[in-house]
Motif scaffolding. Structure first.
Motif, PDB file in Angstrom:
ATOM      1  N   LYS A 156       0.815  -1.220   0.000  1.00  0.00           N
ATOM      2  CA  LYS A 156       0.000   0.000   0.000  1.00  0.00           C
ATOM      3  C   LYS A 156       0.849   1.270   0.000  1.00  0.00           C
ATOM      4  CE  LYS A 156      -3.758   0.510   2.358  1.00  0.00           C
ATOM      5  NZ  LYS A 156      -4.707   0.583   3.491  1.00  0.00           N
ATOM      6  N   THR A 157       2.091   1.153   0.395  1.00  0.00           N
ATOM      7  CA  THR A 157       2.984   2.321   0.397  1.00  0.00           C
ATOM      8  C   THR A 157       3.665   2.518  -0.954  1.00  0.00           C
ATOM      9  OG1 THR A 157       4.934   1.066   1.145  1.00  0.00           O
ATOM     10  CG2 THR A 157       3.444   1.922   2.840  1.00  0.00           C
ATOM     11  N   GLN A 158       3.398   1.606  -1.900  1.00  0.00           N
ATOM     12  CA  GLN A 158       4.050   1.624  -3.205  1.00  0.00           C
ATOM     13  C   GLN A 158       3.036   1.968  -4.296  1.00  0.00           C
ATOM     14  OE1 GLN A 158       5.568  -2.371  -3.197  1.00  0.00           O
ATOM     15  NE2 GLN A 158       7.215  -1.906  -1.745  1.00  0.00           N
ATOM     16  N   PRO A 159       3.500   2.336  -5.498  1.00  0.00           N
ATOM     17  CA  PRO A 159       2.567   2.665  -6.585  1.00  0.00           C
ATOM     18  C   PRO A 159       1.597   1.524  -6.864  1.00  0.00           C
ATOM     19  CG  PRO A 159       4.792   3.335  -7.150  1.00  0.00           C
ATOM     20  CD  PRO A 159       4.905   2.541  -5.883  1.00  0.00           C
ATOM     21  N   PHE A 160       0.350   1.896  -7.156  1.00  0.00           N
ATOM     22  CA  PHE A 160      -0.719   0.906  -7.343  1.00  0.00           C
ATOM     23  C   PHE A 160      -0.622   0.180  -8.683  1.00  0.00           C
ATOM     24  CE2 PHE A 160      -4.999  -0.258  -8.772  1.00  0.00           C
ATOM     25  CZ  PHE A 160      -5.436  -1.022  -7.704  1.00  0.00           C
ATOM     26  N   GLY A 196      -7.837   1.604  -9.004  1.00  0.00           N
ATOM     27  CA  GLY A 196      -7.078   2.838  -9.143  1.00  0.00           C
ATOM     28  C   GLY A 196      -6.228   3.168  -7.937  1.00  0.00           C
ATOM     29  N   ASN A 197      -6.695   2.792  -6.751  1.00  0.00           N
ATOM     30  CA  ASN A 197      -5.950   2.997  -5.512  1.00  0.00           C
ATOM     31  C   ASN A 197      -6.112   1.764  -4.628  1.00  0.00           C
ATOM     32  OD1 ASN A 197      -5.075   5.937  -5.681  1.00  0.00           O
ATOM     33  ND2 ASN A 197      -7.277   6.138  -5.998  1.00  0.00           N
ATOM     34  N   ASP A 595     -17.277  -3.197 -13.099  1.00  0.00           N
ATOM     35  CA  ASP A 595     -17.574  -4.614 -12.885  1.00  0.00           C
ATOM     36  C   ASP A 595     -16.441  -5.500 -13.385  1.00  0.00           C
ATOM     37  OD1 ASP A 595     -20.010  -3.770 -11.952  1.00  0.00           O
ATOM     38  OD2 ASP A 595     -21.090  -4.196 -13.810  1.00  0.00           O
ATOM     39  N   ALA A 596     -15.695  -5.024 -14.382  1.00  0.00           N
ATOM     40  CA  ALA A 596     -14.645  -5.849 -14.995  1.00  0.00           C
ATOM     41  C   ALA A 596     -13.248  -5.300 -14.774  1.00  0.00           C
ATOM     42  CB  ALA A 596     -14.907  -5.969 -16.503  1.00  0.00           C
ATOM     43  N   PHE A 597     -13.152  -4.102 -14.245  1.00  0.00           N
ATOM     44  CA  PHE A 597     -11.859  -3.414 -14.207  1.00  0.00           C
ATOM     45  C   PHE A 597     -10.818  -4.176 -13.395  1.00  0.00           C
ATOM     46  CE2 PHE A 597      -8.836  -0.229 -12.627  1.00  0.00           C
ATOM     47  CZ  PHE A 597      -8.456   0.355 -13.827  1.00  0.00           C
ATOM     48  N   ALA A 598     -11.223  -4.725 -12.252  1.00  0.00           N
ATOM     49  CA  ALA A 598     -10.257  -5.396 -11.375  1.00  0.00           C
ATOM     50  C   ALA A 598      -9.612  -6.593 -12.069  1.00  0.00           C
ATOM     51  CB  ALA A 598     -10.942  -5.839 -10.086  1.00  0.00           C
ATOM     52  N   ASP A 599     -10.403  -7.331 -12.841  1.00  0.00           N
ATOM     53  CA  ASP A 599      -9.884  -8.531 -13.509  1.00  0.00           C
ATOM     54  C   ASP A 599      -9.081  -8.203 -14.764  1.00  0.00           C
ATOM     55  OD1 ASP A 599     -10.933 -10.264 -11.664  1.00  0.00           O
ATOM     56  OD2 ASP A 599     -12.821 -10.528 -12.741  1.00  0.00           O
TER      57      ASP A 599
END
Length: 733
Positions: A156-160, A196-197, A595-599
Motif C-alpha cells: 500500500k505504500t508503493q505505486p498501485f 485505481g488505488n 464490474d470488470a476493471f479489477a480482472d
C-alpha cells in the motif's frame, strides 16, 4: 441405483463426511452382531476410530469442533455425542435413535436384503471417497492467504499500477481457486485490491452466476482481510452497493433482515452467525459487518493448515449451494408448478472454455446450409451481441445479412417455429413506436405490436432462460430515431436485480391490462434474453443514422463480398443439429466498467490509451466519443480475451471499424485531416500530415501491412470518395 427411494439421496447434501461414516459404522456393527439393533456406543466407537485412524495415517480429515478439541486424538467416546447427533438427525428419515440404541426404521429394514445392504455400503464408500478427493487439492491456500496478510501493508505504500501483489490477487488467485475440484468453472472467482488505488479491505470472492455476477449485490462467499492485516474472514455475505443506494438506514435494515432469513434456510454448522467481524471502523467496513450472514475468523499469526482451510471452504460452499437452490426453486420452479407448466428439455449453459467450440459449431452449421462469411465474422457478431444486445448489420443488398441472423439464431435452437426468432420488416411510413410496440384503438383497447409480442413471450417465467432474436429488416427505410428511440432509451436503463439484468418499463401494466392478454401485475421492460439486430441497406432510398443510434450499437459492414465462395456439395455429410443454449451464452456479464476493471485492468488501460489517441483526432471534427463507447469497446476486448477468440489487434480493428468510423462524414478540410490522421494511426506510418493532405497516395501503399487493416482499408475508401465526390461517409457504398 436400486436402493429404496428413501435412501437414494441421503448423501445429496454433505458438509462433512459424518453421514457416510455413520452409515458405514452402523452397517459394520449390524454385520458383526447379526441383529437389527445395536448399541449406540458401539457405533460411536467405530465412528471415532475412523477419524483417529485417518488422522494418525496423515490422511485428509476434517477437524473436530474447536470447542471440543484440537484434533481427533484428544476426543473420547463420551465427548462424541454433539458430533454424532448431527448426522443422526440428518438421517432421521431412515434411522431411529433412543439415546442408547440405534437402528433402521422398521419400514426401511424390511427392504434391507443383503444386496441392498451391499449397495448401501458401496454407495457410502463412493460418496466418502468423492468427498475426500474434493478436499485433496494441491492449492496452497494457507500460502495464498499468508502472502496477502504479510505483504499488503507494505504494498500500500508503493505505486498501485501493475503491482505484483495486485496482479497476484486479481489474476493468479482466481485461476488457482478455479482449479480446486469443488470450485471449477461453475463459479465466478474474483479478487480485488482496489480500483485505481489500494483498498483498505482486499477481498477474494466466489459467486454463483445463477444468482449474482457482481459483488455489488446478491449473496456470495468472500475472504475479507482486515485493514490492519491481523486477520482474514471466510464469510457468506451480501453485496452492499445496491441495497445502500436507497440510503444507509433502509439499506442496513434490508441487509439485516435478509441475513436473518438466510440463516433460517441453511444450517451453517460450525460458522458464527452474527455481526462481530472486525475489518475497520470506517467506510464500507461497517457495511460488510451488517451484510455478513456467517463467517469464520483466521488470525494471521495462527493460520490453519491447507486441509482445514479447504474443509471450511467446502463446508461453506455446500451451504451456499443450498441457498442458491432454494432461491432457484422458490423463484422459478414453484411458479412453474402453479401455472401447470411441464419441464422442457434442459438448456445448455456454456462456460468460458466452451464458447470457442460453440462458435466453431455455429460456423460449421451455417456453412453446411450453403452460406459463407469472412474470417472472424461469426466471432465478431457474437462479441457484438455479448457487449450490447443491439447490433446493426449494414451493407449492399444480397450479402446475407438477414440470413446470418436467422442461421445464427437457428444454430442456438431459436427458430420461427418455436417463436424465438422473429423477423419484422420495417415500413417507410413508420413515424412512432406504435407499429412495433402497439397502440390503443378508438375503443381504448390496447392492440399489441409484433415486438411487444416477443417481449411478453420472453418475459414468461418458463422462457426466461431461452434466447429470443428480433431481426428488424431494412431498419433505415424509416427514420430510426422516430420509431426506435423509446427502445434505445430503455436499453440504457439496464441494471442488475437478483442476478438478472432488467430495464425500466417500455409498457406499463395499466396499458397492457386494457388489451386481451390477461392480467399483468408488473410493467414490461426488455428482458435480458432478448437480442435486437437491425439490417440496413445503404443507398439513396434510406435514412442515415444519428450518433445516438451509433453509440448504442456495433455496426457490422457487409460490403466486401467474395463471389467465388461456392457451396460445398457432399451428400455423405451428416446434417448438423442445433444446440439449445441458455441465453447466458449471449447475455452481458458487465454493465459498468468497474464490474470488470479489477480482472482486466491492464487490457482496459491499453484499450483506453488507444481510444484517447483516437479521440484527440476526432475532436478536430467534433465526432469524438464518450464513456458509453469507451465502455462498449472495452467490454468487447474483455470478452474476446476471456474466450480466446482473436488476437487483440484483430478485435480492436473490428471495434475501430464498427464504433468509430461510422461517426465520420462530411466534405470539409477538417474531415480530410481526420481521415488521414486515423490512417496514420491504423497503419503505423510516420508520414507528415501536411504533405499527405496534399497527396495521400503514399498512405494507400501501407494498407496491407497495417496494424488495423480493415479500418485502414475503409478509411482509404472514404478518403477516395472525398477526393472524387467532395463528400464522404462510412455509409456510402
Amino acid at each position: 441405483m436400486s436402493l429404496p427411494k428413501v435412501m437414494s439421496d441421503i448423501f445429496k447434501s454433505k458438509q462433512k463426511s459424518y453421514k457416510m461414516v455413520l452409515i458405514l459404522s452402523l452397517l459394520d456393527e449390524l454385520d458383526k452382531q447379526h441383529i437389527s439393533i445395536v448399541p449406540l456406543n458401539d457405533v460411536k466407537e467405530r465412528f471415532l476410530s475412523f477419524y483417529q485412524t485417518r488422522e494418525m495415517e496423515g490422511l485428509i480429515v476434517e477437524k473436530p469442533p474447536e470447542k471440543l478439541a484440537m484434533n481427533w486424538k484428544q476426543i473420547t467416546v463420551g465427548q462424541l455425542q454433539p458430533i454424532i447427533s448431527t448426522p443422526i438427525d440428518a438421517l432421521s428419515s431412515i434411522l431411529i435413535n433412543d439415546g442408547e440404541w440405534i437402528r433402521f426404521r422398521p419400514d426401511v429394514w424390511e427392504e434391507m436384503r443383503s444386496d441392498v445392504i451391499h449397495e448401501l455400503r458401496d454407495y457410502a464408500l463412493k460418496e466418502l471417497d468423492d468427498f475426500y478427493k474434493k478436499l485433496a487439492s494441491p492449492i496452497p491456500l494457507s500460502d495464498i492467504l499468508s502472502k496477502i496478510l504479510s505483504e499488503y501493508l507494505t504494498a500500500k505504500t508503493q505505486p498501485f499500477g501493475k503491482h505484483t501483489l495486485g496482479e497476484f490477487v486479481r489474476q493468479i488467485i482466481p485461476s488457482q481457486l478455479r482449479s480446486v475440484h469443488f470450485i471449477g468453472d461453475q463459479y465466478k472467482v474474483q479478487g480485488s485490491v482496489g480500483q485505481g488505488n489500494w483498498a483498505d479491505i482486499p477481498w477474494i470472492a466466489i459467486m454463483d452466476p445463477r444468482i449474482t455476477m457482481t459483488t455489488q449485490q446478491g449473496v456470495y462467499i468472500v475472504y475479507l482481510f482486515s485493514d490492519d492485516m491481523s486477520s482474514v474472514y471466510l464469510t457468506l455475505i451480501q453485496g452492499v452497493t445496491e441495497p445502500l443506494r436507497e440510503g444507509k438506514k433502509s439499506g442496513y435494515q434490508y441487509l439485516r433482515e435478509k441475513a436473518k432469513q438466510i440463516r433460517e434456510i441453511i444450517p451453517l454448522d460450525g460458522f458464527k452467525k452474527d455481526e462481530s467481524i472486525h475489518l475497520t471502523t470506517k467506510g464500507i467496513g461497517e457495511a460488510y459487518q451488517v451484510s455478513t450472514i456467517a463467517y469464520r475468523k483466521y488470525d494471521s499469526l495462527d493460520l490453519p493448515t491447507d486441509q482445514e482451510l479447504l474443509s471450511d471452504l467446502h463446508a461453506l460452499l455446500v451451504n451456499y449451494e443450498a441457498y442458491v437452490q432454494s432461491v432457484i426453486s422458490n423463484n422459478e420452479q414453484n411458479d412453474l408448478i402453479e401455472k401447470g407448466i411441464d419441464d422442457e428439455e434442459e438448456l445448455i449453459v456454456m462456460d468460458d472454455l466452451s464458447v470457442r467450440d460453440q462458435l466453431t459449431h455455429i460456423k460449421a452449421y451455417i456453412k453446411q446450409r450453403g452460406f459463407s462469411y469472412p474470417e472472424y465474422m461469426i466471432e465478431n457478431f457474437y462479441l457484438s451481441l455479448k457487449t450490447k444486445p443491439f447490433v446493426i448489420l449494414a451493407g449492399i443488398s444480397g450479402t446475407g445479412k438477414t440470413k446470418l441472423v436467422k442461421l445464427f439464431a437457428e444454430a442456438l435452437g431459436a427458430t420461427d417455429n418455436n417463436h424465438q426468432f422473429t423477423l419484422i420488416p420495417v415500413r417507410p411510413d413508420w413515424s412512432d413506436p406504435s407499429d412495433l410496440l402497439g397502440y390503443k384503438d378508438l375503443s381504448g383497447r390496447f392492440r399489441v405490436g409484433k415486438l411487444t409480442e416477443v417481449l411478453l413471450e420472453a418475459s414468461k417465467i418458463e422462457n426466461c432462460n431461452k434466447p429470443y432474436f428480433i431481426c428488424l429488416d431494412e431498419m433505415n427505410l424509416a427514420r430510426v430515431e422516430h420509431y426506435f428511440s423509446d427502445l434505445l432509451s430503455v436499453l440504457e436503463t439496464q441494471k442488475w436485480k437478483e442476478g438478472q439484468i432488467v430495464t425500466d418499463a417500455i409498457l406499463s401494466k395499466d396499458t397492457l391490462n386494457t388489451g386481451d392478454y390477461g392480467e399483468f401485475n408488473d410493467n414490461v421492460g426488455i428482458p435480458d434474453n432478448v437480442f435486437l439486430i437491425g439490417t440496413v441497406n445503404m443507398d439513396e432510398t434510406t435514412h442515415p443514422f444519428s450518433k445516438k443510434v451509433l453509440d448504442r450499437a456495433n455496426t457490422i459492414e457487409f460490403n466486401y463480398v467474395q463471389l467465388e465462395d461456392y457451396p460445398i456439395l457432399d451428400n455423405n455429410t451428416k446434417p448438423m443439429n442445433s444446440k439449445k443454449l441458455a441465453h447466458t451464452f449471449l447475455c452481458s456479464d458487465y454493465l459498468q466498467l468497474q464490474d470488470a476493471f479489477a480482472d482486466y485492468e491492464d487490457l482496459v488501460k491499453r484499450t483506453t490509451e488507444k481510444l484517447v489517441t483516437i479521440n484527440n483526432i476526432l475532436e478536430e471534427n467534433h465526432s469524438h466519443i464518450g464513456f458509453r463507447v469507451r465502455d462498449a469497446v472495452c467490454f468487447y476486448l474483455i470478452y474476446n480475451q476471456r474466450f480466446g477468440l482473436m488476437k487483440e489487434e484483430y478485435a480492436f480493428d473490428f471495434q475501430l471499424l464498427q464504433k468509430i468510423l461510422p461517426r465520420i462524414q462530411g466534405s470539409s478540410h477538417t474531415v480530410r485531416r481526420v481521415l488521414i490522421e486515423l490512417m496514420l494511426f491504423c497503419t503505423g506510418h510516420k508520414g507528415d500530415v501536411e504533405e499527405l493532405m496534399n497527396d495521400p497516395s503514399e498512405l494507400y501503399k501501407t494498407i496491407l501491412t497495417a496494424t488495423y487493416p480493415q479500418s485502414a482499408r475503409k478509411l482509404a475508401y472514404m478518403l477516395r470518395r472525398l477526393e472524387e465526390d467532395g463528400f464522404t461517409s462510412f455509409w456510402l457504398s
